[in-house]
Motif scaffolding. Structure first.
Motif, PDB file in Angstrom:
ATOM      1  N   MET A   1       0.821  -1.196   0.000  1.00 45.32           N
ATOM      2  CA  MET A   1       0.000   0.000   0.000  1.00 45.32           C
ATOM      3  C   MET A   1       0.865   1.259   0.000  1.00 45.32           C
ATOM      4  O   MET A   1       0.516   2.235  -0.646  1.00 45.32           O
ATOM      5  CB  MET A   1      -0.925   0.007   1.203  1.00 45.32           C
ATOM      6  CG  MET A   1      -2.051  -0.977   1.124  1.00 45.32           C
ATOM      7  SD  MET A   1      -3.107  -0.789   2.574  1.00 45.32           S
ATOM      8  CE  MET A   1      -4.468  -1.714   2.061  1.00 45.32           C
ATOM      9  N   SER A   2       1.974   1.209   0.730  1.00 40.43           N
ATOM     10  CA  SER A   2       2.844   2.389   0.766  1.00 40.43           C
ATOM     11  C   SER A   2       3.411   2.678  -0.616  1.00 40.43           C
ATOM     12  O   SER A   2       3.581   3.846  -0.987  1.00 40.43           O
ATOM     13  CB  SER A   2       3.963   2.206   1.788  1.00 40.43           C
ATOM     14  OG  SER A   2       4.754   1.069   1.457  1.00 40.43           O
ATOM     15  N   GLY A   3       3.676   1.630  -1.383  1.00 34.64           N
ATOM     16  CA  GLY A   3       4.154   1.824  -2.748  1.00 34.64           C
ATOM     17  C   GLY A   3       3.124   2.518  -3.623  1.00 34.64           C
ATOM     18  O   GLY A   3       3.459   3.357  -4.463  1.00 34.64           O
ATOM     19  N   GLN A   4       1.851   2.182  -3.417  1.00 36.94           N
ATOM     20  CA  GLN A   4       0.785   2.826  -4.174  1.00 36.94           C
ATOM     21  C   GLN A   4       0.709   4.314  -3.842  1.00 36.94           C
ATOM     22  O   GLN A   4       0.487   5.151  -4.718  1.00 36.94           O
ATOM     23  CB  GLN A   4      -0.557   2.146  -3.893  1.00 36.94           C
ATOM     24  CG  GLN A   4      -0.631   0.720  -4.383  1.00 36.94           C
ATOM     25  CD  GLN A   4      -0.494   0.637  -5.898  1.00 36.94           C
ATOM     26  OE1 GLN A   4      -1.114   1.388  -6.627  1.00 36.94           O
ATOM     27  NE2 GLN A   4       0.327  -0.282  -6.360  1.00 36.94           N
ATOM     28  N   LEU A   5       0.894   4.639  -2.567  1.00 32.49           N
ATOM     29  CA  LEU A   5       0.875   6.055  -2.170  1.00 32.49           C
ATOM     30  C   LEU A   5       2.041   6.819  -2.790  1.00 32.49           C
ATOM     31  O   LEU A   5       1.875   7.977  -3.198  1.00 32.49           O
ATOM     32  CB  LEU A   5       0.898   6.194  -0.651  1.00 32.49           C
ATOM     33  CG  LEU A   5      -0.401   5.832   0.052  1.00 32.49           C
ATOM     34  CD1 LEU A   5      -0.205   5.810   1.559  1.00 32.49           C
ATOM     35  CD2 LEU A   5      -1.517   6.788  -0.325  1.00 32.49           C
ATOM     36  N   GLU A   6       3.196   6.187  -2.860  1.00 30.85           N
ATOM     37  CA  GLU A   6       4.354   6.849  -3.483  1.00 30.85           C
ATOM     38  C   GLU A   6       4.088   7.105  -4.961  1.00 30.85           C
ATOM     39  O   GLU A   6       4.419   8.174  -5.482  1.00 30.85           O
ATOM     40  CB  GLU A   6       5.624   6.014  -3.288  1.00 30.85           C
ATOM     41  CG  GLU A   6       6.118   5.989  -1.852  1.00 30.85           C
ATOM     42  CD  GLU A   6       6.313   7.372  -1.243  1.00 30.85           C
ATOM     43  OE1 GLU A   6       6.908   8.255  -1.909  1.00 30.85           O
ATOM     44  OE2 GLU A   6       5.848   7.583  -0.103  1.00 30.85           O
ATOM     45  N   LEU A   7       3.488   6.147  -5.633  1.00 29.75           N
ATOM     46  CA  LEU A   7       3.127   6.348  -7.047  1.00 29.75           C
ATOM     47  C   LEU A   7       2.107   7.471  -7.190  1.00 29.75           C
ATOM     48  O   LEU A   7       2.177   8.274  -8.130  1.00 29.75           O
ATOM     49  CB  LEU A   7       2.578   5.052  -7.639  1.00 29.75           C
ATOM     50  CG  LEU A   7       3.584   3.919  -7.823  1.00 29.75           C
ATOM     51  CD1 LEU A   7       2.875   2.634  -8.249  1.00 29.75           C
ATOM     52  CD2 LEU A   7       4.647   4.303  -8.839  1.00 29.75           C
ATOM     53  N   PHE A   8       1.167   7.550  -6.263  1.00 30.41           N
ATOM     54  CA  PHE A   8       0.166   8.609  -6.308  1.00 30.41           C
ATOM     55  C   PHE A   8       0.830   9.976  -6.094  1.00 30.41           C
ATOM     56  O   PHE A   8       0.483  10.952  -6.765  1.00 30.41           O
ATOM     57  CB  PHE A   8      -0.931   8.363  -5.271  1.00 30.41           C
ATOM     58  CG  PHE A   8      -2.051   9.360  -5.307  1.00 30.41           C
ATOM     59  CD1 PHE A   8      -2.684   9.687  -6.490  1.00 30.41           C
ATOM     60  CD2 PHE A   8      -2.477   9.974  -4.144  1.00 30.41           C
ATOM     61  CE1 PHE A   8      -3.720  10.605  -6.526  1.00 30.41           C
ATOM     62  CE2 PHE A   8      -3.508  10.898  -4.170  1.00 30.41           C
ATOM     63  CZ  PHE A   8      -4.133  11.218  -5.356  1.00 30.41           C
ATOM     64  N   LYS A   9       1.783  10.049  -5.197  1.00 34.80           N
ATOM     65  CA  LYS A   9       2.511  11.308  -4.972  1.00 34.80           C
ATOM     66  C   LYS A   9       3.240  11.743  -6.236  1.00 34.80           C
ATOM     67  O   LYS A   9       3.267  12.937  -6.566  1.00 34.80           O
ATOM     68  CB  LYS A   9       3.500  11.153  -3.813  1.00 34.80           C
ATOM     69  CG  LYS A   9       2.837  11.066  -2.454  1.00 34.80           C
ATOM     70  CD  LYS A   9       3.870  10.817  -1.365  1.00 34.80           C
ATOM     71  CE  LYS A   9       3.212  10.582  -0.028  1.00 34.80           C
ATOM     72  NZ  LYS A   9       4.200  10.235   1.023  1.00 34.80           N
ATOM     73  N   GLU A  10       3.844  10.797  -6.941  1.00 38.16           N
ATOM     74  CA  GLU A  10       4.503  11.120  -8.208  1.00 38.16           C
ATOM     75  C   GLU A  10       3.491  11.635  -9.223  1.00 38.16           C
ATOM     76  O   GLU A  10       3.765  12.581  -9.963  1.00 38.16           O
ATOM     77  CB  GLU A  10       5.215   9.886  -8.763  1.00 38.16           C
ATOM     78  CG  GLU A  10       6.442   9.484  -7.982  1.00 38.16           C
ATOM     79  CD  GLU A  10       7.076   8.204  -8.529  1.00 38.16           C
ATOM     80  OE1 GLU A  10       6.903   7.906  -9.731  1.00 38.16           O
ATOM     81  OE2 GLU A  10       7.729   7.506  -7.731  1.00 38.16           O
ATOM     82  N   CYS A  11       2.328  11.019  -9.253  1.00 33.60           N
ATOM     83  CA  CYS A  11       1.257  11.448 -10.155  1.00 33.60           C
ATOM     84  C   CYS A  11       0.825  12.877  -9.823  1.00 33.60           C
ATOM     85  O   CYS A  11       0.625  13.692 -10.729  1.00 33.60           O
ATOM     86  CB  CYS A  11       0.092  10.473 -10.051  1.00 33.60           C
ATOM     87  SG  CYS A  11      -1.258  10.826 -11.177  1.00 33.60           S
ATOM     88  N   ILE A  12       0.698  13.175  -8.550  1.00 34.29           N
ATOM     89  CA  ILE A  12       0.310  14.526  -8.125  1.00 34.29           C
ATOM     90  C   ILE A  12       1.332  15.546  -8.609  1.00 34.29           C
ATOM     91  O   ILE A  12       0.961  16.616  -9.116  1.00 34.29           O
ATOM     92  CB  ILE A  12       0.150  14.586  -6.592  1.00 34.29           C
ATOM     93  CG1 ILE A  12      -1.092  13.793  -6.165  1.00 34.29           C
ATOM     94  CG2 ILE A  12       0.071  16.031  -6.099  1.00 34.29           C
ATOM     95  CD1 ILE A  12      -1.217  13.613  -4.651  1.00 34.29           C
ATOM     96  N   LYS A  13       2.611  15.230  -8.480  1.00 36.92           N
ATOM     97  CA  LYS A  13       3.669  16.142  -8.950  1.00 36.92           C
ATOM     98  C   LYS A  13       3.528  16.403 -10.453  1.00 36.92           C
ATOM     99  O   LYS A  13       3.664  17.536 -10.910  1.00 36.92           O
ATOM    100  CB  LYS A  13       5.050  15.557  -8.660  1.00 36.92           C
ATOM    101  CG  LYS A  13       5.464  15.628  -7.216  1.00 36.92           C
ATOM    102  CD  LYS A  13       6.855  15.025  -7.046  1.00 36.92           C
ATOM    103  CE  LYS A  13       7.195  14.887  -5.571  1.00 36.92           C
ATOM    104  NZ  LYS A  13       8.484  14.202  -5.371  1.00 36.92           N
ATOM    105  N   GLN A  74      -6.626   7.212   5.152  1.00 36.70           N
ATOM    106  CA  GLN A  74      -6.295   8.500   5.762  1.00 36.70           C
ATOM    107  C   GLN A  74      -5.170   9.195   4.989  1.00 36.70           C
ATOM    108  O   GLN A  74      -5.222  10.410   4.764  1.00 36.70           O
ATOM    109  CB  GLN A  74      -5.892   8.320   7.221  1.00 36.70           C
ATOM    110  CG  GLN A  74      -7.059   7.991   8.120  1.00 36.70           C
ATOM    111  CD  GLN A  74      -6.641   7.914   9.573  1.00 36.70           C
ATOM    112  OE1 GLN A  74      -5.976   8.805  10.084  1.00 36.70           O
ATOM    113  NE2 GLN A  74      -7.044   6.837  10.232  1.00 36.70           N
ATOM    114  N   ASP A  75      -4.176   8.421   4.575  1.00 36.12           N
ATOM    115  CA  ASP A  75      -3.077   8.995   3.786  1.00 36.12           C
ATOM    116  C   ASP A  75      -3.583   9.487   2.436  1.00 36.12           C
ATOM    117  O   ASP A  75      -3.187  10.561   1.966  1.00 36.12           O
ATOM    118  CB  ASP A  75      -1.965   7.964   3.587  1.00 36.12           C
ATOM    119  CG  ASP A  75      -1.234   7.619   4.879  1.00 36.12           C
ATOM    120  OD1 ASP A  75      -1.351   8.373   5.872  1.00 36.12           O
ATOM    121  OD2 ASP A  75      -0.554   6.575   4.891  1.00 36.12           O
ATOM    122  N   LEU A  76      -4.450   8.719   1.817  1.00 35.94           N
ATOM    123  CA  LEU A  76      -5.035   9.116   0.535  1.00 35.94           C
ATOM    124  C   LEU A  76      -5.827  10.410   0.703  1.00 35.94           C
ATOM    125  O   LEU A  76      -5.713  11.336  -0.105  1.00 35.94           O
ATOM    126  CB  LEU A  76      -5.924   7.986   0.013  1.00 35.94           C
ATOM    127  CG  LEU A  76      -6.392   8.027  -1.425  1.00 35.94           C
ATOM    128  CD1 LEU A  76      -5.210   8.036  -2.386  1.00 35.94           C
ATOM    129  CD2 LEU A  76      -7.278   6.821  -1.714  1.00 35.94           C
TER     130      LEU A  76
END
Length: 178
Positions: A1-13, A74-76
């Motif tokens: 799940m943490s990996g998915q959040l990191e990918l989402f952060k990259e997408c946001i950038k 919550q992180d999402l």
């Protein structure tokens, strides 16, 4: 799940780089996020390896995984997601691998797998309820999709949904593989 959040952060950038901060915030908050979690943890970890069962009973393992899902949601949310749907587990004990592992000589649905799926879904539904109580901002939607019982009904009553008998089908005798 943490990996998915990191990918989402990259997408946001990337979104911010393409459209700017303000428009990116709108895009992120208006997007719909569908989250599916837990099936691999149950079928591939809890029942297939000896690592978790000595430490957790079915209810405890459901709680353990639900805590991770809660933190992920919550992180999402913290990253700007406001429209989140969380899918519950299907009847995991009825998937072919679990029927083979625990379904006996008739390959029936593995009852322990289904019990864990039900326990986990109950916990996930509670996660959504608790997050709704905490995050009461306008335009925030958190939804739990319970797919367990509709899918179990299809598995247990296939004729009700239009099951086709292969013996009644007429096949074209010419088959071409490409």
């Amino acid at each position: 799940m943490s990996g998915q959040l990191e990918l989402f952060k990259e997408c946001i950038k990337k979104i911010k780089g393409a459209v700017g901060e303000e428009r990116a915030a709108t895009i992120i908050s208006k997007a719909i996020y569908i989250v599916c979690t837990g099936s691999n943890d149950i079928s591939n970890t809890y029942f297939s390896t000896p690592f978790r069962r000595p430490h957790y009973d079915i209810n405890g393992y459901a709680e353990f995984n639900a805590r991770y899902a809660n933190q992920f949601l919550q992180d999402l949310y913290g990253l700007g997601a406001r429209r989140i749907g969380l899918y519950g587990l299907p009847p995991i004990g009825c998937v072919p691998s679990q029927r083979t592992i625990g379904g006996g000589k008739n390959r029936d649905c593995y009852e322990a797998g289904n019990q864990l799926a039900i326990a986990y879904n109950t916990k996930l539904s509670g996660v959504i309820d608790s997050l709704k109580a905490v995050y009461t901002l306008p335009n925030t939607k958190l939804i739990f999709f319970d797919i367990y019982y509709p899918l179990l009904s299809i598995i247990q009553n296939p004729a009700k949904y239009g099951k086709i008998s292969l013996s009644s089908l007429t096949f074209n005798k010419r088959v071409i593989f490409t």
